[in-house]
Design an enzyme around this catalytic site. Structure first.
Site, PDB file in Angstrom:
ATOM      1  N   VAL A  11       0.858  -1.187   0.000  1.00 34.41           N
ATOM      2  CA  VAL A  11       0.000   0.000   0.000  1.00 34.41           C
ATOM      3  C   VAL A  11       0.892   1.233   0.000  1.00 34.41           C
ATOM      4  O   VAL A  11       2.041   1.186   0.436  1.00 34.41           O
ATOM      5  CB  VAL A  11      -0.969   0.051   1.210  1.00 34.41           C
ATOM      6  CG1 VAL A  11      -1.869  -1.167   1.246  1.00 34.41           C
ATOM      7  CG2 VAL A  11      -0.207   0.192   2.522  1.00 34.41           C
ATOM      8  N   THR A 249       5.848   3.782  13.075  1.00 38.41           N
ATOM      9  CA  THR A 249       5.171   3.126  11.960  1.00 38.41           C
ATOM     10  C   THR A 249       6.110   2.113  11.310  1.00 38.41           C
ATOM     11  O   THR A 249       7.233   2.446  10.959  1.00 38.41           O
ATOM     12  CB  THR A 249       4.752   4.154  10.897  1.00 38.41           C
ATOM     13  OG1 THR A 249       4.126   5.256  11.516  1.00 38.41           O
ATOM     14  CG2 THR A 249       3.802   3.524   9.887  1.00 38.41           C
ATOM     15  N   ASP A 253       6.880  -4.486  11.242  1.00 36.68           N
ATOM     16  CA  ASP A 253       7.319  -5.007   9.949  1.00 36.68           C
ATOM     17  C   ASP A 253       8.838  -5.142   9.905  1.00 36.68           C
ATOM     18  O   ASP A 253       9.369  -6.120   9.366  1.00 36.68           O
ATOM     19  CB  ASP A 253       6.852  -4.091   8.820  1.00 36.68           C
ATOM     20  CG  ASP A 253       5.339  -4.004   8.733  1.00 36.68           C
ATOM     21  OD1 ASP A 253       4.668  -4.958   9.169  1.00 36.68           O
ATOM     22  OD2 ASP A 253       4.828  -2.977   8.237  1.00 36.68           O
ATOM     23  N   LYS A 286      14.068   6.537  12.229  1.00 35.25           N
ATOM     24  CA  LYS A 286      13.915   7.270  10.974  1.00 35.25           C
ATOM     25  C   LYS A 286      12.435   7.407  10.641  1.00 35.25           C
ATOM     26  O   LYS A 286      11.607   6.624  11.094  1.00 35.25           O
ATOM     27  CB  LYS A 286      14.608   6.528   9.824  1.00 35.25           C
ATOM     28  CG  LYS A 286      16.086   6.258  10.044  1.00 35.25           C
ATOM     29  CD  LYS A 286      16.645   5.415   8.915  1.00 35.25           C
ATOM     30  CE  LYS A 286      18.078   5.007   9.152  1.00 35.25           C
ATOM     31  NZ  LYS A 286      18.590   4.114   8.079  1.00 35.25           N
TER      32      LYS A 286
END
Length: 310
Positions: A11, A249, A253, A286
């Site tokens: 996405v 965020t 992952d 980051k």
């Protein structure tokens, strides 16, 4: 280094930063906006690749301008595009991500688009690729029937299937039977087991329930507290590395991609989890998701530096 497959979503991340996150019905003035490549499958594939893994990336895109954010980054960092799929009628997926600049915390809304249209024919076309891989990593941002089919094919070929249970979906518990490893965070572990995870004892209780579903090994990520690992009759919490978070965020992952790279390099699950902790720790320093994933050299140097300091 063994070959691995990351089968999942792509996405486009539409990220805005503000002094605080809005409450329900509230408008907050933002300070910064950035658009970039993301999606759990893609982020994890990039993290694995950057961490030294030989990852085969299977994602599905729309035939639109947003798709170029995936393919351009793959070209830039020399990722193989041979298994990128395209939809004729669905757009590339998007994620809306407001970020709190003070804490680094975020909220995420996903519109999967093409990512949830992977057909059985497209999965069966991957059979020969699965034959050459040792691990297959799945998540819940694609249509579940595709996940179930690729899991079935992988187990028939005696491959190790890992499921990152994010974003959490209440799937048939039979799906977990035969999995090599699951990697929920604390809230996903609670949704899956009904156990509120907040310490070693509750992690063990939740893990026992998950293993009763037929899962061989369990990892529960605990944010700043570290990661719980249950494997081969041993369980413990491995502490996280202390860093100043800029943007959380994609932390999960980064962890899963780093974990996959470490496992494919022959590390045991406990050592792989430590390596994955470092991957996630560096990533949150980051801004962004896939573009924030650290290199193998950066990860190795970070672990050496942090271990020496302690």
């Amino acid at each position: 280094m063994e070959k691995v497959i990351v089968f999942g979503s792509f996405v486009v991340d539409l990220m805005a930063r503000a002094d605080r996150l809005p409450k329900a019905g509230e408008t907050v003035r933002g300070n910064f906006f950035k658009m970039g490549p993301g999606g759990k499958g893609f982020n994890q594939a990039v993290a694995c690749h950057m961490a030294g893994g030989e990852a085969i990336t299977v994602i599905k895109l729309g035939k639109d301008e947003f798709s170029k954010l995936a393919t351009n980054l793959m070209d830039k960092i020399n990722m193989d595009k041979d298994y990128v799929l395209y939809s004729d009628d669905k757009p590339t997926g998007i994620a809306l991500i407001p970020v709190d600049e003070v804490s680094g915390e975020n909220q995420i809304m996903i519109v999967p688009g093409a990512s949830e249209t992977i057909s059985s024919e497209e999965v069966y076309n991957l059979e020969y690729v699965i034959e050459d891989a040792s691990y297959i990593l799945l998540q819940y941002e694609v249509n579940q029937d595709a996940n179930e089919l690729i899991k079935k094919i992988a187990l028939e070929k005696s491959k190790k299937v890992i499921v990152n249970t994010a974003p959490y979906v209440d799937v048939d518990k039979k799906f977990y039977d035969g999995l090599y490893l699951v990697t929920p965070n604390e809230s996903e572990a609670e949704s899956l087991t009904g156990v509120r995870v907040n310490d070693l004892e509750s992690c063990r209780k939740a893990s026992d329930i998950i293993k009763d579903m037929g899962v061989q090994n369990v990892i529960i990520t605990l944010g700043k507290e570290g990661v719980f690992v249950d494997s081969c009759g041993k369980s413990e919490i491995i502490p996280s590395y202390k860093v100043k978070a800029v943007d959380t965020t994609g932390a999960g992952d980064a962890f899963n991609g780093g974990l996959l790279a470490a496992l494919s390099d022959g590390k045991d699950i406990f050592s792989a989890a430590k390596f994955a902790n470092a991957t996630a720790g560096l990533a949150v320093t980051k801004m962004g998701t896939s573009v924030a994933m650290p290199t193998r050299v950066e990860i190795d140097q970070f672990i050496q530096r942090m271990d020496h300091a302690n």
